[in-house]
Each structure stands twice: as C-alpha cells, then as structure tokens.
Design a protein around this motif. Sequence first.
Motif, PDB file in Angstrom:
ATOM      1  N   GLU A  74       0.826  -1.208   0.000  1.00  0.00           N
ATOM      2  CA  GLU A  74       0.000   0.000   0.000  1.00  0.00           C
ATOM      3  C   GLU A  74       0.861   1.260   0.000  1.00  0.00           C
ATOM      4  O   GLU A  74       0.455   2.297  -0.516  1.00  0.00           O
ATOM      5  CB  GLU A  74      -0.930  -0.003   1.211  1.00  0.00           C
ATOM      6  N   ALA A  75       2.066   1.162   0.549  1.00  0.00           N
ATOM      7  CA  ALA A  75       2.977   2.306   0.613  1.00  0.00           C
ATOM      8  C   ALA A  75       3.857   2.417  -0.641  1.00  0.00           C
ATOM      9  O   ALA A  75       4.739   3.284  -0.684  1.00  0.00           O
ATOM     10  CB  ALA A  75       3.849   2.202   1.854  1.00  0.00           C
ATOM     11  N   GLY A  76       3.628   1.527  -1.614  1.00  0.00           N
ATOM     12  CA  GLY A  76       4.374   1.618  -2.863  1.00  0.00           C
ATOM     13  C   GLY A  76       5.446   0.558  -3.053  1.00  0.00           C
ATOM     14  O   GLY A  76       6.038   0.456  -4.118  1.00  0.00           O
ATOM     15  N   PHE A  77       5.744  -0.197  -2.001  1.00  0.00           N
ATOM     16  CA  PHE A  77       6.678  -1.333  -2.053  1.00  0.00           C
ATOM     17  C   PHE A  77       8.116  -0.936  -2.388  1.00  0.00           C
ATOM     18  O   PHE A  77       8.919  -1.749  -2.819  1.00  0.00           O
ATOM     19  CB  PHE A  77       6.192  -2.396  -3.046  1.00  0.00           C
ATOM     20  N   GLY A  78       8.462   0.313  -2.177  1.00  0.00           N
ATOM     21  CA  GLY A  78       9.832   0.742  -2.455  1.00  0.00           C
ATOM     22  C   GLY A  78      10.834   0.088  -1.529  1.00  0.00           C
ATOM     23  O   GLY A  78      10.547  -0.187  -0.362  1.00  0.00           O
ATOM     24  N   ARG A  79      12.044  -0.151  -2.039  1.00  0.00           N
ATOM     25  CA  ARG A  79      13.069  -0.791  -1.223  1.00  0.00           C
ATOM     26  C   ARG A  79      13.560   0.118  -0.100  1.00  0.00           C
ATOM     27  O   ARG A  79      14.201  -0.349   0.834  1.00  0.00           O
ATOM     28  CB  ARG A  79      14.233  -1.240  -2.114  1.00  0.00           C
ATOM     29  N   HIS A  80      13.259   1.417  -0.193  1.00  0.00           N
ATOM     30  CA  HIS A  80      13.665   2.335   0.870  1.00  0.00           C
ATOM     31  C   HIS A  80      12.802   2.181   2.113  1.00  0.00           C
ATOM     32  O   HIS A  80      13.178   2.657   3.193  1.00  0.00           O
ATOM     33  CB  HIS A  80      13.550   3.773   0.360  1.00  0.00           C
ATOM     34  N   LEU A  81      11.643   1.545   1.998  1.00  0.00           N
ATOM     35  CA  LEU A  81      10.747   1.395   3.141  1.00  0.00           C
ATOM     36  C   LEU A  81      11.411   0.515   4.208  1.00  0.00           C
ATOM     37  O   LEU A  81      12.153  -0.408   3.882  1.00  0.00           O
ATOM     38  CB  LEU A  81       9.421   0.777   2.700  1.00  0.00           C
ATOM     39  N   PRO A  82      11.146   0.798   5.491  1.00  0.00           N
ATOM     40  CA  PRO A  82      11.807   0.029   6.551  1.00  0.00           C
ATOM     41  C   PRO A  82      11.414  -1.442   6.535  1.00  0.00           C
ATOM     42  O   PRO A  82      10.339  -1.813   6.062  1.00  0.00           O
ATOM     43  CB  PRO A  82      11.344   0.724   7.834  1.00  0.00           C
ATOM     44  N   VAL A  83      12.296  -2.277   7.069  1.00  0.00           N
ATOM     45  CA  VAL A  83      12.077  -3.720   7.162  1.00  0.00           C
ATOM     46  C   VAL A  83      11.807  -4.080   8.622  1.00  0.00           C
ATOM     47  O   VAL A  83      12.653  -3.825   9.492  1.00  0.00           O
ATOM     48  CB  VAL A  83      13.314  -4.485   6.637  1.00  0.00           C
ATOM     49  N   PRO A  84      10.651  -4.668   8.946  1.00  0.00           N
ATOM     50  CA  PRO A  84      10.362  -5.039  10.328  1.00  0.00           C
ATOM     51  C   PRO A  84      11.211  -6.226  10.786  1.00  0.00           C
ATOM     52  O   PRO A  84      11.497  -7.140  10.011  1.00  0.00           O
ATOM     53  CB  PRO A  84       8.876  -5.412  10.298  1.00  0.00           C
ATOM     54  N   TYR A  85      11.581  -6.199  12.047  1.00  0.00           N
ATOM     55  CA  TYR A  85      12.402  -7.241  12.649  1.00  0.00           C
ATOM     56  C   TYR A  85      11.756  -7.621  13.977  1.00  0.00           C
ATOM     57  O   TYR A  85      11.664  -6.800  14.892  1.00  0.00           O
ATOM     58  CB  TYR A  85      13.829  -6.726  12.848  1.00  0.00           C
ATOM     59  N   PHE A  86      11.262  -8.875  14.067  1.00  0.00           N
ATOM     60  CA  PHE A  86      10.572  -9.352  15.258  1.00  0.00           C
ATOM     61  C   PHE A  86      11.476 -10.295  16.064  1.00  0.00           C
ATOM     62  O   PHE A  86      12.051 -11.235  15.507  1.00  0.00           O
ATOM     63  CB  PHE A  86       9.291 -10.110  14.873  1.00  0.00           C
ATOM     64  N   TRP A  87      11.567 -10.023  17.369  1.00  0.00           N
ATOM     65  CA  TRP A  87      12.293 -10.917  18.263  1.00  0.00           C
ATOM     66  C   TRP A  87      11.740 -10.739  19.660  1.00  0.00           C
ATOM     67  O   TRP A  87      11.078  -9.731  19.955  1.00  0.00           O
ATOM     68  CB  TRP A  87      13.797 -10.636  18.226  1.00  0.00           C
ATOM     69  N   GLU A  88      11.982 -11.740  20.499  1.00  0.00           N
ATOM     70  CA  GLU A  88      11.409 -11.709  21.840  1.00  0.00           C
ATOM     71  C   GLU A  88      12.410 -11.184  22.861  1.00  0.00           C
ATOM     72  O   GLU A  88      13.573 -11.588  22.870  1.00  0.00           O
ATOM     73  CB  GLU A  88      10.951 -13.109  22.252  1.00  0.00           C
ATOM     74  N   LYS A  89      11.948 -10.290  23.711  1.00  0.00           N
ATOM     75  CA  LYS A  89      12.772  -9.720  24.774  1.00  0.00           C
ATOM     76  C   LYS A  89      11.972  -9.755  26.072  1.00  0.00           C
ATOM     77  O   LYS A  89      10.877  -9.202  26.141  1.00  0.00           O
ATOM     78  CB  LYS A  89      13.166  -8.274  24.430  1.00  0.00           C
ATOM     79  N   ASN A  90      12.520 -10.419  27.085  1.00  0.00           N
ATOM     80  CA  ASN A  90      11.867 -10.502  28.402  1.00  0.00           C
ATOM     81  C   ASN A  90      10.424 -10.992  28.302  1.00  0.00           C
ATOM     82  O   ASN A  90       9.518 -10.485  28.958  1.00  0.00           O
ATOM     83  CB  ASN A  90      11.898  -9.142  29.104  1.00  0.00           C
ATOM     84  N   GLY A  91      10.214 -11.997  27.436  1.00  0.00           N
ATOM     85  CA  GLY A  91       8.907 -12.627  27.331  1.00  0.00           C
ATOM     86  C   GLY A  91       7.917 -11.949  26.411  1.00  0.00           C
ATOM     87  O   GLY A  91       6.796 -12.438  26.234  1.00  0.00           O
ATOM     88  N   SER A  92       8.291 -10.824  25.798  1.00  0.00           N
ATOM     89  CA  SER A  92       7.394 -10.115  24.892  1.00  0.00           C
ATOM     90  C   SER A  92       8.100  -9.858  23.559  1.00  0.00           C
ATOM     91  O   SER A  92       9.305  -9.576  23.525  1.00  0.00           O
ATOM     92  CB  SER A  92       6.956  -8.780  25.492  1.00  0.00           C
ATOM     93  N   PHE A  93       7.337  -9.943  22.482  1.00  0.00           N
ATOM     94  CA  PHE A  93       7.914  -9.660  21.175  1.00  0.00           C
ATOM     95  C   PHE A  93       8.141  -8.165  20.996  1.00  0.00           C
ATOM     96  O   PHE A  93       7.361  -7.331  21.465  1.00  0.00           O
ATOM     97  CB  PHE A  93       7.005 -10.178  20.062  1.00  0.00           C
ATOM     98  N   VAL A  94       9.225  -7.861  20.326  1.00  0.00           N
ATOM     99  CA  VAL A  94       9.591  -6.497  19.976  1.00  0.00           C
ATOM    100  C   VAL A  94       9.553  -6.380  18.456  1.00  0.00           C
ATOM    101  O   VAL A  94       9.983  -7.295  17.749  1.00  0.00           O
ATOM    102  CB  VAL A  94      10.994  -6.155  20.496  1.00  0.00           C
TER     103      VAL A  94
END
Length: 246
Positions: free
Chosen positions: A222-242
């Motif tokens: 929806e934002a145009g799919f440009g490669r400049h758009l940020p890439v999400p990174y999911f990982w767990e810290k202290n029992g909760s996902f960040v």
Amino acid sequence: MSVNDNAVMLTQAERSRVAVNLRPLDAATMLILDRSGSKPRVLMGKRHLGHKFMPGKFVFPGGRIDPTDRRMAATGVLSQICEDRLIARSPRSSPGKARALALAAIRETFEETGLAFGSTEFGAPESPPPGSWSEFAGQGVFPDLGALTFVARAVTPPRRPKRFDTRFFAIEHDAVAAKVEGVIGPDSELIELVWVDFDEAMQLDLPTITKAILKEVDARLEAGFGRHLPVPYFWEKNGSFVREEL
C-alpha cells in the motif's frame, strides 16, 4: 489490526516451551507476488499433514540455509539497501552471508514449488553445486539476486522445539524463468499451492508469524513497495515480542 499490533499478536500466541534453548538456525523464505490484477496476490503452500512442524498450515516456501548456497553462481546483485539490512543486527554476518540467504530463498522455493526464479539469458550455470542447485541449473537458469527484495526478519522465541532466524524475501511472479512439473502432490512437503489476495490469505490456517508478515507486506504494498521502506524485525525480549525496523 495494524502492523503496530503485530508484536502484541505474536506475544499472545500460545507456544510450548522446552528446557533446552537452541540457537536459531539461519533460514530464508519467499513471498511470491502477482500484482497483475486489481488486488495483489501471494502464493501460499499447504504443508503435509504428516509433518511434525506446522502440519497442515499454509506457509510461504522456504527453509534453512545450506552450504551450497554460498557456492552457487548467480546473475544480478542484491540492492545495497537490502544487503545492508540483511547484515544489520547480525554480528557474524557479511555480504557473502546476505547473498547466501537470498540464494537459499530461491533454492527452497524451487525445491518446494518447482518454480525457478532467475534468467535464461546466459544459458546454464557451469559446475553448480550438487543436489538442488544442479537440478536448477539443468533448467538453463541463473538465479537472479536483483529480483529479490528483503521485506522482514523474525527470530523464533527462546526454548521453542525448533528455532529459526528467518529472513523474508519477496519476488514478482513474472521473474519465473522455468517450472518443473509434478513437485506438488499428496506425498510432497507442500501438498497444495493457492494464489490468494491478502484478505483471503488471512482466512487460511496460518502460523501466527505468517499472519504478521502478511500484514507487514500488505502495508508495504500500500505504501508503494519501495526498497527504501523500513524492514520489520521481530524478536522476543523478556517474554514479549519487539518489533524493530531495520
């Protein structure tokens, strides 16, 4: 639910935990997109019901990186921004590893769907590594790294029975250069392939992380799919996902 709620959804998902904490294995996954119609569609595969890991779930093709992925010849290069983001937050990473991850996504997609993404302009690669890459080269195709976009990363939480540090790539369906028939069937790793738009995809039986990545990529489209758009990174810290952005 917005992409900002994805970390909450991942945190709330029920998960079994084991005593031993395994180190995540590097893996790569491919979202195959078709944007020729009124709504973007994505290719999803249904895992065999006999699998111990996510039986019957709909997923993107993908799997673990293999040593042969570092040795396979390719055409094109990853865009610099994709390479930089693949290396980010990875102390042992390098441009060579970033390249191997992208090739792993192409190889795993070929193994699981029969689709060979790349170029036939240069003939068949010479002296490919044995195994899947040899079969890939036998189609007269060079894998094309320039066709891939790095769109997400997720690490399985600690003490899960299997752990992966997965990099998600996207590619346009028209980048298919060859197809091997008969790969999908009742005894295959993926027993069914379906093209669905993103709303339809969310109605399938999906792993929680797959739901999160679909929402992220839908928002990216929806934002145009440009490669400049940020890439999400999911990982767990202290029992909760960040949810961070690379």
